[in-house]
Scaffold this active site. Structure first.
Site, PDB file in Angstrom:
ATOM      1  N   ALA A  43       0.818  -1.215   0.000  1.00  0.00           N
ATOM      2  CA  ALA A  43       0.000   0.000   0.000  1.00  0.00           C
ATOM      3  C   ALA A  43       0.854   1.268   0.000  1.00  0.00           C
ATOM      4  CB  ALA A  43      -0.932   0.013   1.209  1.00  0.00           C
ATOM      5  N   GLU A  44       1.965   1.228   0.713  1.00  0.00           N
ATOM      6  CA  GLU A  44       2.802   2.418   0.858  1.00  0.00           C
ATOM      7  C   GLU A  44       3.677   2.700  -0.362  1.00  0.00           C
ATOM      8  OE1 GLU A  44       2.844   4.738   3.089  1.00  0.00           O
ATOM      9  OE2 GLU A  44       1.745   3.861   4.748  1.00  0.00           O
ATOM     10  N   SER A  45       4.304   1.657  -0.907  1.00  0.00           N
ATOM     11  CA  SER A  45       5.336   1.890  -1.932  1.00  0.00           C
ATOM     12  C   SER A  45       5.273   0.941  -3.120  1.00  0.00           C
ATOM     13  CB  SER A  45       6.725   1.760  -1.305  1.00  0.00           C
ATOM     14  OG  SER A  45       6.946   0.409  -0.925  1.00  0.00           O
TER      15      SER A  45
END
Length: 168
Positions: free
Chosen positions: A38-40
C-alpha cells in the site's frame, strides 16, 4: 493464477527481511507486506510529496524517533531508505502502534497513515475504544481507503504466501 498474482499484483520482495522483522516484533508478516504494498508497491526509491521514504514510507522525523527508541545511531536519509533498515524501523513502528491501540489493526493502520494524534483525537471526539471496527467511520477518506487496502492486501498475502506468512 496464484503464480501471476504473486509475480505482478502481490510481489513479496525482501521476504526474508520482512519475515525476520515481523517475527522479532510479533507482527504478522502478511500485515507488514500489506503495508509495504500500500505504501510503496515495493519500490525501494519511493518518496511521497510530504517526504516519507522507502518501502514503508517513513517520515524522517518518525524514523529518527524510532531509531532513538531502538538505540540506533543517527541515520541519514540514505540509511532510512535502505530496505533492511526501512523494514526494520517500519515494522517496529507498526508493532508499537498495535501495542498502543491494544492490537486493533484498524486503529493502528489508521495511525500509521494519518498519525497517532489524529487517531487519538478521533477516539476522544467520537467515543471510540479499543474495540473500534467501523472503517467507514474514519473521517479521512484517504485513511479509510488506506486501511481497507492494507487489510485486503494482508488477506491476499496470507492466501498467496501461506508458507511464509504463517512463520514456516
Amino acid at each position: 493464477m496464484p503464480c501471476l498474482a504473486r509475480l505482478y499484483a502481490y510481489p513479496f520482495d525482501h521476504r526474508e527481511i520482512v519475515v525476520t522483522a515481523a517475527q522479532e516484533n510479533k507482527v504478522s508478516p502478511s500485515l507488514v507486506a500489506g503495508v509495504i504494498l500500500a505504501e510503496s508497491k515495493f519500490k525501494e526509491d519511493a518518496k511521497s510529496a510530504p517526504g516519507a521514504m522507502g518501502l514503508m514510507q517513513l517520515m524522517p522525523d518518525t524514523a529518527h524517533w524510532i531509531a532513538e527508541q531502538l538505540n540506533q545511531p543517527k541515520m541519514t536519509d540514505e540509511d532510512i531508505k535502505e530496505p533492511a533498515t526501512n523494514i526494520k524501523l517500519g515494522t517496529w513502528y507498526l508493532a508499537y502502534l498495535l501495542d498502543e491501540f491494544k492490537g486493533n489493526e484498524i486503529l493502528a493502520l489508521a495511525a500509521y497513515n494519518a498519525g497517532r494524534g489524529h487517531v487519538e483525537e478521533w477516539m476522544k471526539e467520537y467515543g471510540w475504544d479499543d474495540s473500534f471496527n467501523d472503517i467507514d467511520a474514519i473521517p479521512f477518506g484517504e485513511t479509510r481507503n488506506y486501511v481497507r487496502s492494507v487489510l485486503a492486501n494482508q488477506k491476499r498475502y496470507t492466501e498467496l504466501y501461506e508458507d511464509v506468512t504463517d512463520g514456516k
